[in-house]
Design a protein around this motif. Structure first.
Motif, PDB file in Angstrom:
ATOM      1  N   ALA A 182       0.825   7.124  -6.181  1.00 14.60           N
ATOM      2  CA  ALA A 182      -0.306   8.063  -6.524  1.00 14.60           C
ATOM      3  C   ALA A 182      -0.566   9.319  -5.889  1.00 14.60           C
ATOM      4  O   ALA A 182      -1.019  10.230  -7.059  1.00 14.60           O
ATOM      5  CB  ALA A 182      -1.628   7.770  -4.882  1.00 14.60           C
ATOM      6  N   ASP A 183       0.973   9.438  -5.124  1.00 14.02           N
ATOM      7  CA  ASP A 183       1.419  11.323  -4.984  1.00 14.02           C
ATOM      8  C   ASP A 183       2.165  11.615  -5.809  1.00 14.02           C
ATOM      9  O   ASP A 183       1.964  12.759  -6.237  1.00 14.02           O
ATOM     10  CB  ASP A 183       2.355  11.139  -3.685  1.00 14.02           C
ATOM     11  N   GLU A 191       0.994  -1.693  -0.316  1.00  9.80           N
ATOM     12  CA  GLU A 191      -0.023   0.076  -0.378  1.00  9.80           C
ATOM     13  C   GLU A 191       0.672   1.369   0.105  1.00  9.80           C
ATOM     14  O   GLU A 191       0.677   2.502  -0.678  1.00  9.80           O
ATOM     15  CB  GLU A 191      -1.185   0.134   0.956  1.00  9.80           C
ATOM     16  N   ALA A 192       1.630   1.252   0.797  1.00 10.16           N
ATOM     17  CA  ALA A 192       3.015   2.441   0.400  1.00 10.16           C
ATOM     18  C   ALA A 192       3.119   2.698  -0.804  1.00 10.16           C
ATOM     19  O   ALA A 192       3.667   3.967  -0.712  1.00 10.16           O
ATOM     20  CB  ALA A 192       3.879   1.669   1.733  1.00 10.16           C
ATOM     21  N   THR A 240       1.397   2.054  -3.732  1.00 10.32           N
ATOM     22  CA  THR A 240       0.142   2.628  -4.094  1.00 10.32           C
ATOM     23  C   THR A 240       0.575   4.177  -4.052  1.00 10.32           C
ATOM     24  O   THR A 240       0.664   5.020  -4.716  1.00 10.32           O
ATOM     25  CB  THR A 240      -0.283   2.161  -3.945  1.00 10.32           C
ATOM     26  N   ASP A 241       0.354   4.243  -2.515  1.00  9.84           N
ATOM     27  CA  ASP A 241      -0.412   6.021  -2.139  1.00  9.84           C
ATOM     28  C   ASP A 241       0.974   6.975  -3.031  1.00  9.84           C
ATOM     29  O   ASP A 241       1.043   7.817  -3.140  1.00  9.84           O
ATOM     30  CB  ASP A 241       0.433   5.916  -0.878  1.00  9.84           C
ATOM     31  N   LEU A 242       2.714   6.071  -2.839  1.00 12.79           N
ATOM     32  CA  LEU A 242       3.776   7.238  -3.284  1.00 12.79           C
ATOM     33  C   LEU A 242       3.567   7.104  -4.459  1.00 12.79           C
ATOM     34  O   LEU A 242       3.851   8.586  -5.013  1.00 12.79           O
ATOM     35  CB  LEU A 242       5.339   6.315  -3.274  1.00 12.79           C
TER      36      LEU A 242
END
Length: 117
Positions: free
Chosen positions: A14-15, A7-8, A10-12
């Motif tokens: 997306a950012d 998830e980390a 994926t979040d990175l």
């Protein structure tokens, strides 16, 4: 089978994508890891395309601005994300000092901001 990325990650991603979009359409800084010159070139191309859309849909606005419409529009739009072509035309006309409000100018507004058929 390919496992899902953590998830980390994926979040990175997306950012980073959001930062890239802001750099392309809102004049924000280019995020780390991207070619600054390439992103700047793409952003300029998008601004020219945006000016062209306004020019095609609202030719009388272009006429009212004169020969430097594209340069003036690009300078105005460089840090403003697009919402719609009509909104761009209205906001740019206001910025350029082309009166579009009030009852006396309602006919002018219709003429300047009408679509070509």
């Amino acid at each position: 089978m390919n496992p899902q990325p953590p998830e980390a990650d994926t979040d990175l991603l997306a950012d980073q994508q959001a930062a890239l979009v802001r750099a392309l359409v809102a004049g924000r800084p280019v995020p780390d890891g991207f070619d600054t010159e390439a992103v700047a070139a793409a952003a300029r191309a998008l601004l020219r395309k945006r000016a062209g859309e306004v020019a095609r849909r609202f030719p009388l606005l272009v006429h009212a601005c004169g020969a430097d419409f594209t340069a003036r529009f690009i300078a105005w739009a460089a840090d403003k994300p697009k919402t719609s072509t009509a909104s761009d035309a209205t906001a740019f006309a206001e910025y350029a000092g082309i009166a579009l409000s009030g009852s006396a100018s309602s006919r002018a507004r219709k003429l300047l901001l009408r679509r070509r058929r």
